[in-house]
Write an enzyme that holds these catalytic residues in place. Structure first.
Site, short mmCIF file in Angstrom:
data_model
loop_
_atom_site.label_atom_id
_atom_site.label_comp_id
_atom_site.label_asym_id
_atom_site.label_seq_id
_atom_site.Cartn_x
_atom_site.Cartn_y
_atom_site.Cartn_z
N HIS A 258 0.80 -1.11 -0.03
CA HIS A 258 0.40 -0.37 -0.06
C HIS A 258 0.90 1.06 -0.21
O HIS A 258 0.48 1.90 -0.24
CB HIS A 258 -1.05 -0.16 1.28
CG HIS A 258 -1.75 0.92 1.24
ND1 HIS A 258 -3.09 0.89 1.46
CD2 HIS A 258 -1.77 2.33 1.41
CE1 HIS A 258 -3.30 1.70 1.41
NE2 HIS A 258 -2.76 2.86 1.76
N GLU A 262 1.46 4.00 -3.49
CA GLU A 262 1.22 5.25 -3.67
C GLU A 262 2.27 6.11 -3.93
O GLU A 262 2.78 7.63 -4.29
CB GLU A 262 0.36 5.34 -1.58
CG GLU A 262 -0.29 6.64 -1.35
CD GLU A 262 -1.21 7.16 -2.78
OE1 GLU A 262 -1.26 6.07 -2.93
OE2 GLU A 262 -1.32 8.40 -2.84
N LYS A 265 2.99 6.25 -7.12
CA LYS A 265 2.21 6.64 -8.60
C LYS A 265 2.54 8.19 -8.46
O LYS A 265 2.34 8.77 -9.44
CB LYS A 265 0.74 6.62 -7.38
CG LYS A 265 0.08 5.37 -8.02
CD LYS A 265 -1.40 5.07 -7.59
CE LYS A 265 -1.86 5.55 -6.41
NZ LYS A 265 -2.66 5.52 -6.09
N ASN A 266 3.00 8.61 -7.11
CA ASN A 266 3.45 10.06 -7.02
C ASN A 266 4.58 10.42 -7.36
O ASN A 266 4.87 11.77 -8.01
CB ASN A 266 3.65 10.23 -5.58
CG ASN A 266 2.19 10.51 -4.55
OD1 ASN A 266 1.31 10.16 -5.24
ND2 ASN A 266 2.36 10.01 -3.48
O1 LIG Z 1 -5.12 13.23 -5.38
C1 LIG Z 1 -3.85 11.83 -4.77
O2 LIG Z 1 -4.47 11.09 -4.31
C2 LIG Z 1 -2.86 12.39 -4.70
C3 LIG Z 1 -1.66 13.70 -4.23
C4 LIG Z 1 -0.53 14.01 -4.69
O3 LIG Z 1 -0.55 14.57 -5.94
C5 LIG Z 1 0.78 14.49 -5.78
C6 LIG Z 1 1.16 13.61 -7.02
F1 LIG Z 1 1.24 12.83 -6.87
C7 LIG Z 1 3.12 14.27 -6.42
C8 LIG Z 1 3.46 15.46 -5.82
C9 LIG Z 1 5.16 16.17 -6.05
C10 LIG Z 1 5.74 16.79 -6.65
C11 LIG Z 1 4.64 18.56 -7.84
O4 LIG Z 1 3.43 17.95 -7.57
N1 LIG Z 1 5.28 19.44 -8.46
C12 LIG Z 1 4.61 20.29 -8.48
C13 LIG Z 1 3.80 21.26 -8.04
C14 LIG Z 1 5.17 22.97 -7.78
C15 LIG Z 1 4.18 23.24 -7.29
C16 LIG Z 1 3.34 23.74 -6.41
C17 LIG Z 1 2.37 24.46 -5.20
O5 LIG Z 1 2.96 25.70 -5.76
O6 LIG Z 1 1.84 23.84 -4.63
C18 LIG Z 1 2.54 22.07 -6.29
C19 LIG Z 1 2.87 21.21 -6.70
N2 LIG Z 1 6.55 16.86 -6.78
O7 LIG Z 1 7.03 15.77 -6.16
C20 LIG Z 1 6.18 15.32 -5.95
C21 LIG Z 1 6.43 13.88 -5.40
C22 LIG Z 1 5.24 14.08 -4.72
C23 LIG Z 1 5.71 12.82 -3.48
CL1 LIG Z 1 4.02 12.21 -2.23
C24 LIG Z 1 6.11 11.83 -4.57
O8 LIG Z 1 6.38 10.38 -3.07
C25 LIG Z 1 6.98 12.11 -4.75
C26 LIG Z 1 7.28 13.30 -5.39
O9 LIG Z 1 7.71 13.77 -6.86
C27 LIG Z 1 2.61 15.78 -5.76
C28 LIG Z 1 1.23 16.10 -5.36
F2 LIG Z 1 0.68 16.71 -4.68
#
Ligand SMILES: O=C(O)CCCOc1c(F)cc(-c2c(C(=O)NCc3ccc(C(=O)O)cc3)noc2-c2cc(Cl)c(O)cc2O)cc1F
Length: 398
Positions: A258, A262, A265-266
């Site tokens: 699990h 997760e 996928k992220n």
């Molecule tokens: O919804 C779900 O169930 C999955 C919920 C989760 O969904 C996400 C997701 F998969 C990946 C990301 C993410 C980002 C991103 O997205 N970077 C771009 C951005 C730049 C600025 C901002 C900002 O300023 O807010 C936000 C994102 N960068 O690294 C990660 C990242 C996060 C985790 Cl937990 C991990 O184990 C590995 C990763 O590479 C963020 C998520 F949130």
């Protein structure tokens, strides 16, 4: 004086019934809520089920007390939730499931442990209770959405809901672990893998679970993005450096799966979305290290990372950078769900005193660390306990 006390108690009962907390003034409920849950270690779980003729009677006598104690402890916290949340239809439904399950288990309080028919009936009842609670996570999430849509959620309420949900889902993980062990060991289901003790694998090959979760996450990623990063996995046994054997440990494979699924996928989503034009994506790197105390799984990606100011939000229920999930034309599911994946994964890691930590470098990528206890004697359940400290968290207007 006596009449005053009787009238006051009566008034409290009426008020409790009106606010759907009637179970709160049940002396039996209060008695079970007054006991602290008893955490078991993976070593103890294996003792329960390890001997050839694992003792169903011993397990029954433990569960008929421990399950209502754990239910009552978390029901006390449900009762402390803000009234406008408790009045949401979905939350009221979850609360009714807990009250019904609590009452059903109490019917075995004075049963004869040597009555085999009763033992069989108890196990069947546990299966029915587990089925009743199957959709608790989604239903609670729906209740939070109902509150957001009807009353809005201020930051103080959000902090309390975050505190509650972490404890509520940890309690649920622990209750389902107890039920799964008993029903797998003593239920009528076909004997599962004879090496396993219930859902515990005494020799869990960590590399196999990593590969399995990667392949399944990659399949979803390919379906949704038509592309997915490759992975390189390295293992390192620090205790016996030359050892080429697999790194194995006592753990619950489904919990580890699990968490890894997760994280994969992220990581995949971040890499694909950070390199939208590249067919050749930077690969993921996974390191599995067995130390003297910990087994650590490090997952590194080059998905551009997330600002430090936002990284804590990833562990907030209902936070996601993704728009609410929608299926693409070909019906494939998005990698993003409702944002519960990461907080729940951290609870699974913490359940047996491990942890899940993120370290992101904005502009480059993210490292995720899964820490697990190597020794089953140290892998104790981490359980929420209802006490004045917990209760105060629901009352302080910070
Ligand atoms: O919804 C779900 O169930 C999955 C919920 C989760 O969904 C996400 C997701 F998969 C990946 C990301 C993410 C980002 C991103 O997205 N970077 C771009 C951005 C730049 C600025 C901002 C900002 O300023 O807010 C936000 C994102 N960068 O690294 C990660 C990242 C996060 C985790 Cl937990 C991990 O184990 C590995 C990763 O590479 C963020 C998520 F949130």
């Amino acid at each position: 004086m006596k009449l005053t006390r009787i009238l006051f108690t009566y008034a409290r009962r009426i008020a409790a019934v009106k606010s759907k907390k009637f179970v709160e003034f049940d002396p039996v409920f209060e008695r079970y809520a007054s006991f602290n849950p008893s955490p078991l270690s993976l070593e103890k779980f294996m003792e329960f089920g390890g001997s050839q003729n694992a003792c169903e009677r011993t397990s029954f006598e433990f569960l008929r007390k421990e399950l209502p104690v754990r239910l009552a402890n978390i029901m006390k916290e449900i009762n402390l939730l803000p009234d406008n949340l408790l009045q949401m239809p979905s939350v009221a439904m979850v609360q009714s499931w807990y009250q019904l399950s609590f009452k059903e288990i109490l019917t075995y309080e004075n049963a004869d442990p040597d009555d085999n028919e009763m033992l069989e009936n108890f196990t069947e009842r546990l299966v029915k209770i587990r089925n009743r609670h199957t959709n608790v996570v989604e239903t609670m999430a729906q209740g939070v959405i109902e509150l957001k849509d009807s009353h809005g959620i201020d930051s103080n309420t959000e902090t309390r809901i975050q505190y509650f949900l972490d404890r509520f889902y940890m309690s649920r993980i622990s209750i389902r672990m107890l039920i799964n062990q008993h029903t797998l060991l003593f239920g009528s289901q076909l004997a599962q893998n004879n090496r396993h003790i219930g859902c515990i694998d005494p020799n869990c090959a960590v590399l196999d679970v990593v590969k399995d979760s990667y392949e399944n996450a990659k399949f979803l990623c390919d379906q949704y993005y038509l592309n997915a990063p490759e992975v390189e996995i390295k293992t390192h046994n620090a205790t016996v450096p030359d050892q080429k054997e697999d790194i194995r440990m006592v753990y619950v494979p489904s919990h580890l799966y699990h968490i890894l699924f997760e994280l994969f996928k992220n990581a995949m989503r971040a890499v694909v979305e950070y390199h939208p034009e590249d067919m050749e994506l930077p690969k993921l790197n996974v390191g599995i290290t067995k130390g003297d105390e910990d087994v650590t799984i490090k997952m590194s990606d080059q998905g551009g990372g997330i600002p430090r100011s936002k990284s804590d939000l990833l562990f907030h229920y209902m936070y996601s950078t993704a728009p609410q999930p929608m299926r693409s034309e070909n019906g494939s599911a998005p990698l993003a769900g409702y944002g519960y994946g990461l907080p729940l994964s951290r609870l699974y890691a913490r359940y047996f005193h491990g942890d899940l930590i993120l370290s992101s470098v904005e502009g480059f990528g993210t490292d995720a660390f899964i820490y697990l206890k190597l020794f089953p004697s140290e892998a104790n359940e981490l359980l929420p306990v209802y006490n004045t400290t917990a209760s105060r968290m629901y009352h302080t207007d910070t």
